[in-house]
Write a protein that holds these residues in place. Structure first.
Motif, PDB file in Angstrom:
ATOM      1  N   THR A 127      -2.433  -2.253  -8.306  1.00  0.00           N
ATOM      2  CA  THR A 127      -1.670  -2.386  -7.062  1.00  0.00           C
ATOM      3  C   THR A 127      -1.740  -3.819  -6.532  1.00  0.00           C
ATOM      4  O   THR A 127      -0.724  -4.380  -6.102  1.00  0.00           O
ATOM      5  N   ASP A 155      -1.316   3.324  -1.988  1.00  0.00           N
ATOM      6  CA  ASP A 155      -0.793   2.236  -2.815  1.00  0.00           C
ATOM      7  C   ASP A 155       0.650   1.908  -2.447  1.00  0.00           C
ATOM      8  O   ASP A 155       1.044   0.741  -2.428  1.00  0.00           O
ATOM      9  N   GLU A 185       3.867   2.012 -11.400  1.00  0.00           N
ATOM     10  CA  GLU A 185       2.395   1.981 -11.486  1.00  0.00           C
ATOM     11  C   GLU A 185       1.910   3.381 -11.806  1.00  0.00           C
ATOM     12  O   GLU A 185       2.128   4.311 -11.037  1.00  0.00           O
TER      13      GLU A 185
HETATM   14 MG   LIG Z   1      -3.261   1.428  -7.446  1.00  0.00          MG
END
Ligand SMILES: [Mg+2]
Ligand SMILES: Nc1nc2c(ncn2[C@@H]2O[C@H](COP(=O)(O)OP(=O)(O)OP(=O)(O)O)[C@@H](O)[C@H]2O)c(=O)[nH]1
Length: 233
Positions: free
Chosen positions: A48, A76, A121
């Motif tokens: 992140t 996040d 992600e």
């Molecule tokens: Mg993360």
């Protein structure tokens, strides 16, 4: 044992279904001209923090967005949204990885044509995400200087299924007694020839070089998609 073959069959069906969905996603990304990059790593390796830097670096000249998967919390997504880019959290519940169906659902309400880059992600995990294609053009595996130089040897599949490695938290290398030569050897042992970047999300060192690489990869993919004609952006 009778259980074993059945488990294997179910797993193969799940993976096959995912491959089909990922293939459809890849076609959609290519048609829209969206360069899709996924990030995988152990929990806390710095996905992140690094991605926030990347989004800040690209946002403006490029239209960027991100999805972020986590078992719980939207922490996040809130961090990434500070970059000004649109971000969507995918809460996976008990599932330890993103899959292509989750990405497909998250895309609802977004126009892919509006994005030059889309980042995915994944859930922090060095095992589960390896087998799930998300239709991405590029998969990054991040590996922090505090994890131990042998991690690529212990988790070879995640390195084998990634295109590029990023060694993160380089500002802490000395404090962690990080042996870069050993780490590089471990990566090359499981994935010979793999390109490796180094970056610190804390200081920003190395991020510019990675951004340049991303811009080049996107333009190369656009040139390839257009059959070799030159692209201006
Ligand atoms: Mg993360
Ligand atoms: N010193 C230093 N700390 C970092 C760096 N990158 C991340 N961190 C710290 O490492 C911790 C984990 O970073 P995250 O960016 O949340 O890691 P992550 O891989 O996204 O974590 P998960 O999503 O939970 O798997 C945080 O406390 C960050 O501030 C870095 O380059 N240098």
């Amino acid at each position: 044992m009778s259980e074993q073959p059945r488990l294997v069959q179910v797993r193969q069906r799940v993976l096959k279904r995912n491959d089909v969905a990922a293939g459809m996603l890849r076609e959609r990304f290519q048609e829209a001209g969206t360069f899709v990059v996924s990030l995988v790593s152990s929990p806390g390796a710095g996905k992140t923090a690094f991605l926030e830097r990347v989004l800040r670096g690209l946002n403006g000249p490029f239209r960027v967005g991100a999805f972020v998967g986590d078992l719980a919390t939207d922490n996040d997504a809130r961090r990434l949204a500070r970059s000004g880019a649109p971000v969507k959290q995918i809460v996976t519940g008990t599932v330890c990885h993103l899959d292509a169906d989750m990405v497909t659902s998250a895309l609802e309400g977004w126009r892919l044509d509006d994005f030059d880059f889309l980042f995915l992600e994944n859930v922090g995990n060095l095992v589960c995400p390896a087998s799930f294609d998300l239709g991405e053009a590029l998969r990054l595996v991040l590996f922090s200087v505090t994890e131990g130089e042998d991690k690529p040897l212990k988790y070879p599949t995640i390195f084998n299924t990634a295109d590029v490695a990023v060694v993160t938290k380089t500002d802490m290398a000395a404090a962690a007694d990080f042996d870069a030569r050993l780490a590089y050897q471990s990566i090359q042992a499981v994935r010979p020839g793999m390109e490796i970047f180094e970056a610190s999300a804390k200081t920003g060192e190395g991020v510019g070089e990675f951004l340049e690489f991303l811009r080049e990869r996107r333009s190369a993919s656009r040139t390839e998609a257009s059959g070799g004609a030159l692209q201006s952006t």
